[in-house]
Enzyme design. Structure first.
Site, PDB file in Angstrom:
ATOM      1  CD  GLN A   1      -2.846   1.242   2.396  1.00  0.00           C
ATOM      2  OE1 GLN A   1      -3.486   2.248   2.652  1.00  0.00           O
ATOM      3  NE2 GLN A   1      -2.965   0.144   3.125  1.00  0.00           N
TER       4      GLN A   1
ATOM      5  CB  VAL B   1       7.168  -0.295  10.120  1.00  0.00           C
ATOM      6  CG1 VAL B   1       5.931   0.488  10.514  1.00  0.00           C
ATOM      7  CG2 VAL B   1       8.238  -0.148  11.203  1.00  0.00           C
TER       8      VAL B   1
ATOM      9  CD  GLU C   1      -2.003   2.320   8.179  1.00  0.00           C
ATOM     10  OE1 GLU C   1      -2.266   3.222   8.981  1.00  0.00           O
ATOM     11  OE2 GLU C   1      -1.586   2.556   7.026  1.00  0.00           O
TER      12      GLU C   1
ATOM     13  CG  ASP D   1       0.659   0.964   4.684  1.00  0.00           C
ATOM     14  OD1 ASP D   1       1.902   0.993   4.728  1.00  0.00           O
ATOM     15  OD2 ASP D   1       0.010  -0.045   4.982  1.00  0.00           O
TER      16      ASP D   1
ATOM     17  N   GLY E   1      -8.705  21.132  18.294  1.00  0.00           N
ATOM     18  CA  GLY E   1      -8.329  22.476  17.855  1.00  0.00           C
ATOM     19  C   GLY E   1      -8.837  23.528  18.820  1.00  0.00           C
ATOM     20  N   GLY E   2      -8.772  24.771  18.393  1.00  0.00           N
ATOM     21  CA  GLY E   2      -9.169  25.874  19.259  1.00  0.00           C
ATOM     22  C   GLY E   2     -10.673  26.051  19.378  1.00  0.00           C
TER      23      GLY E   2
END
Length: 425
Positions: free
Chosen positions: A17, A137, A139, A168, A247-248
């Site tokens: 992938q 390694v 995904e 991936d 987030g803010g």
């Protein structure tokens, strides 16, 4: 109309992938991507998760559009000759083998530079330089090592990996950008270079807001996280925050009408400061606009659970699409949780080419994801993935200039077709 990467030849040694995501993007932008596969075997995903007997799997077809396939036995002397000729001819080599695999084939970076000083050699690896650089390694390992899993899920539950393949496909996107940047620099330098995109690094780049929060945590509690309004103290590391926005502007996934039977009857709702007064009016709490402790963003942070519980009382009276239709004209950010079925049937995504229908000679028509990046002067036509070795003769003749007799000799030697032993197996 010419393509953005027309004339660029890519030698594609990728599989599964991460690498195929990268090379498919390059192919969509017009590069001639030559996928190198082992005779009789090919990319492992051709035979993984088979749903149509005798046909390449969707796993393979959806990651290898717009490419050509050549089969070469790299252990065969004639096969190695072909590979070295391709290195001399192509502009980019992309690989995501286990560490050291390409070196064992004789294609070290030093050898590649000898054959083609202009070659851009791009690699996906699990980790960058350090104690883990030789580790293999996949995904979900990348998601865990890159900080995503530790910050995904709910506070009282285990770490979670995401449905989005950020390890991936996310790394493939990063690598494609690196390749295009290297091609651009080559225009002035005349030299190729190595491009590396470790999966851990790519996941971390996508988790940068959590690294931001790790540093903020040293200065005090993360007040926009739900646990702050619940009076639960923070530990030393950024916690899992459920469906908080990250987030803010505080946001949550909330139930909508029908949630009892539809697992996707939910909406994401953000109480953006600029739209707060409209939110109050929509949910039937107009007094919150001026009420002490509610009128200002900072004052609301210790009341997020109360506020979103009240918003959810309202969203549960509407379908997820009704919520969107009512909120968007008021500039209240909200959006439906779309199932894969709804996405597959979305007329807008089909019209834009984000969802495409592709015809395959062995599996028939299937849906796939089209190019997510749109260039006005380089439109993308998604063509089917290649059959194993489908373009071997064509590439040998048109790219490398071999004669029909030479191509026949390669076949006889087992350089491009399965050996008798392999065929028997």
């Amino acid at each position: 109309m010419s393509k953005a990467l027309e004339g660029v030849k890519v030698l594609d040694f990728t599989h599964v992938q991460s690498g195929p995501t990268c090379t498919q993007l390059l192919a969509w932008f017009g590069a001639d991507v030559i996928k190198v596969e082992r005779p009789g075997e090919g990319d492992a995903t051709r035979k993984q998760l088979i749903d149509v007997p005798g046909a390449d799997s969707l796993y393979f077809t959806m990651l290898n559009h717009n490419k050509r396939s050549i089969t070469i036995d790299s252990k065969n002397p004639k096969g190695k000759e072909i590979l070295e000729r391709l290195v001399q001819t192509c502009d980019v080599l992309v690989e995501n083998f286990a560490p050291g695999a390409l070196d064992r084939m004789g294609l070290t970076w030093e050898r590649i530079q000898q054959l083609n000083p202009r070659m851009i050699y791009a690699s996906v690896k699990g980790f960058g330089p350090g104690k883990y650089e030789d580790c293999k390694v996949y995904e979900n390992v990348a998601q865990c090592a890159g900080g995503s899993a530790s910050t995904t899920g709910f506070r009282d539950g285990p770490p979670l990996v995401t449905g989005a393949q950020i390890g991936d496909s996310g790394t493939g996107l990063h690598l494609a950008l690196g390749i295009v940047a290297a091609l651009f620099q080559r225009e002035t330098s005349g030299r190729g270079q190595r491009v590396q995109a470790p999966m851990q690094d790519s996941v971390l780049n996508l988790c940068r807001v959590k690294l931001r929060d790790q540093q903020r945590l040293a200065k005090g509690p993360l007040k926009e996280y739900s646990q702050h309004s619940e009076g639960i103290p923070f530990g030393e590391a950024v916690p899992r925050a459920g469906n908080d926005s990250g987030g803010g502007q505080p946001g949550r996934i909330l139930k909508c009408k029908g949630w009892e039977t539809d697992p996707n009857a939910y909406t994401y709702f953000i109480t953006q400061a600029a739209a707060w007064e409209k939110v109050c009016d929509v949910i039937g709490e107009p007094e919150w606009k001026t009420k002490p402790g509610y009128s200002k963003p900072a004052e609301r942070l210790d009341k997020l659970n109360e506020i979103f519980n009240r918003v959810e009382q309202w969203t549960m009276t509407k379908t997820k699409f009704e919520v969107m239709d009512l909120c968007n004209p008021l500039d209240i950010p909200a959006g439906p949780i779309l199932s894969m079925k709804e996405i597959a049937e979305d007329e807008g995504l089909r019209a834009s080419g984000t969802i495409v229908e592709v015809d395959h000679p062995k599996r028939g028509k299937y849906l796939s994801v089209g190019c997510p990046i749109k260039l006005s002067d380089s439109p993308v036509e998604v063509t089917r993935s290649p059959l194993l070795g489908e373009h071997t003769d064509e590439i040998l003749a048109t790219v490398l200039g071999y004669s029909a007799d030479e191509i026949s000799a390669f076949k006889s030697s087992g350089a491009t077709e399965p050996s008798k032993k392999m065929a028997a197996e």
